[in-house]
Design a protein around this motif. Structure first.
Motif, PDB file in Angstrom:
ATOM      1  N   PHE A  74       3.067  -7.496   1.705  1.00  0.00           N
ATOM      2  CA  PHE A  74       3.372  -6.461   2.693  1.00  0.00           C
ATOM      3  C   PHE A  74       2.570  -6.678   3.978  1.00  0.00           C
ATOM      4  N   LYS A  75       2.325  -7.898   4.343  1.00  0.00           N
ATOM      5  CA  LYS A  75       1.501  -8.153   5.534  1.00  0.00           C
ATOM      6  C   LYS A  75       2.258  -7.777   6.805  1.00  0.00           C
ATOM      7  N   HIS A  76       1.480  -7.361   7.797  1.00  0.00           N
ATOM      8  CA  HIS A  76       2.011  -6.987   9.111  1.00  0.00           C
ATOM      9  C   HIS A  76       3.088  -5.901   9.017  1.00  0.00           C
ATOM     10  N   CYS A  77       2.900  -4.974   8.095  1.00  0.00           N
ATOM     11  CA  CYS A  77       3.714  -3.747   8.095  1.00  0.00           C
ATOM     12  C   CYS A  77       2.906  -2.727   8.885  1.00  0.00           C
ATOM     13  N   ILE A  78       3.035  -2.797  10.187  1.00  0.00           N
ATOM     14  CA  ILE A  78       2.056  -2.195  11.096  1.00  0.00           C
ATOM     15  C   ILE A  78       2.206  -0.690  11.265  1.00  0.00           C
ATOM     16  N   ALA A  79       3.248  -0.080  10.674  1.00  0.00           N
ATOM     17  CA  ALA A  79       3.406   1.372  10.743  1.00  0.00           C
ATOM     18  C   ALA A  79       3.066   2.058   9.415  1.00  0.00           C
ATOM     19  N   LEU A  80       2.775   1.275   8.397  1.00  0.00           N
ATOM     20  CA  LEU A  80       2.471   1.832   7.075  1.00  0.00           C
ATOM     21  C   LEU A  80       1.191   2.651   7.137  1.00  0.00           C
ATOM     22  N   LYS A  81       1.240   3.890   6.623  1.00  0.00           N
ATOM     23  CA  LYS A  81       0.116   4.809   6.796  1.00  0.00           C
ATOM     24  C   LYS A  81      -0.712   5.025   5.526  1.00  0.00           C
ATOM     25  N   GLU A  82      -0.087   4.934   4.370  1.00  0.00           N
ATOM     26  CA  GLU A  82      -0.798   5.191   3.113  1.00  0.00           C
ATOM     27  C   GLU A  82      -0.323   4.207   2.054  1.00  0.00           C
ATOM     28  N   ILE A  83      -1.278   3.750   1.242  1.00  0.00           N
ATOM     29  CA  ILE A  83      -0.974   2.814   0.161  1.00  0.00           C
ATOM     30  C   ILE A  83      -1.423   3.432  -1.161  1.00  0.00           C
ATOM     31  N   THR A  84      -0.504   3.505  -2.120  1.00  0.00           N
ATOM     32  CA  THR A  84      -0.844   3.979  -3.461  1.00  0.00           C
ATOM     33  C   THR A  84      -0.459   2.901  -4.460  1.00  0.00           C
TER      34      THR A  84
END
Length: 222
Positions: A173-183
């Motif tokens: 998931f590299k350079h997913c620049i709008a992703l805000k939270e990771i679970t």
């Protein structure tokens, strides 16, 4: 051009429709079980693919560099998506992965498009990142997510990982620049190298209890 397929169970063979640059839509009826390697690669005008319930396997680079493909419906019977299957399909705006999918190959939905050439001449350079898809839901049936599987999605704000994911490959998931939270749910044991590399908008990370290994640079640059 358009393809509507009907009849007995079949495999669409290696490179069967590769470089069909005027093909705009594909509607595969219920009898198709396998789309083999590079079957629709470089179909630069292909916008719509309808896949029905008996399809089980999508091969390596099957739809790679279908640069205007936006309407993609995958079926509930699909078991595996090969490496580079939808590589450089940077206009996909909605993605449903079904309920039985087990494996997502390396670079399966990665972006970072190359220069496209027709008859040796360069076309307009396609978009380098997907600017349209904002959510990815990985079904509970998936156990492995390949390297770079979902790299370079600039509008992606939500990734929901299924309960049975065990391994996430490097740079997935590299350079997913709008992703805000990771679970990362319980059950994941390995987080590969640079999985969330430079996902610079992330403000919260929730780690599952079963993680044994976090790779180098896994969350670098948040």
């Amino acid at each position: 051009s358009e393809i509507n397929e009907t009849g007995k169970p079949l495999t669409i063979g290696v490179s069967a429709f590769k470089n069909c640059i005027n093909l705009t839509s594909v509607n595969l009826a219920q009898y198709t079980e396998t789309i083999d390697n590079s079957a629709f690669e470089n179909c630069y005008s292909l916008k719509s693919v309808m896949i029905h319930d008996n399809l089980k396997h999508i091969g390596t680079s099957a739809f790679a560099k279908c640069i205007v493909l936006s309407d993609l419906t995958l079926n509930d019977g699909l078991l595996d998506i090969g490496d580079y299957a939808f590589y450089a399909c940077s206009k996909i705006s909605e993605l449903n992965l079904g309920t039985k999918l087990e494996t997502i190959g390396n670079y399966a939905f990665a972006n970072r498009n190359p220069v496209v050439r027709v008859n040796g001449l360069p076309m307009n350079v396609p978009e380098r990142m997907n600017k349209y898809l904002d959510e990815i839901v990985i079904p509970d049936s998936v156990t492995d997510i390949g390297e770079n599987a979902f790299a370079f999605y600039s509008a992606l704000t939500s990734v929901k990982l299924g309960a049975n994911v065990k391994n996430i490959g490097a740079y997935a998931f590299k350079h997913c620049i709008a992703l805000k939270e990771i679970t990362l749910p319980d059950g994941i044991t390995i987080v590969g190298k640079s999985v969330f590399y430079k996902d610079s908008a992330v403000t919260k990370v929730n780690l599952g209890k079963d993680i044994d290994e976090i790779g180098d640079y896994a969350f670098f640059g948040m």
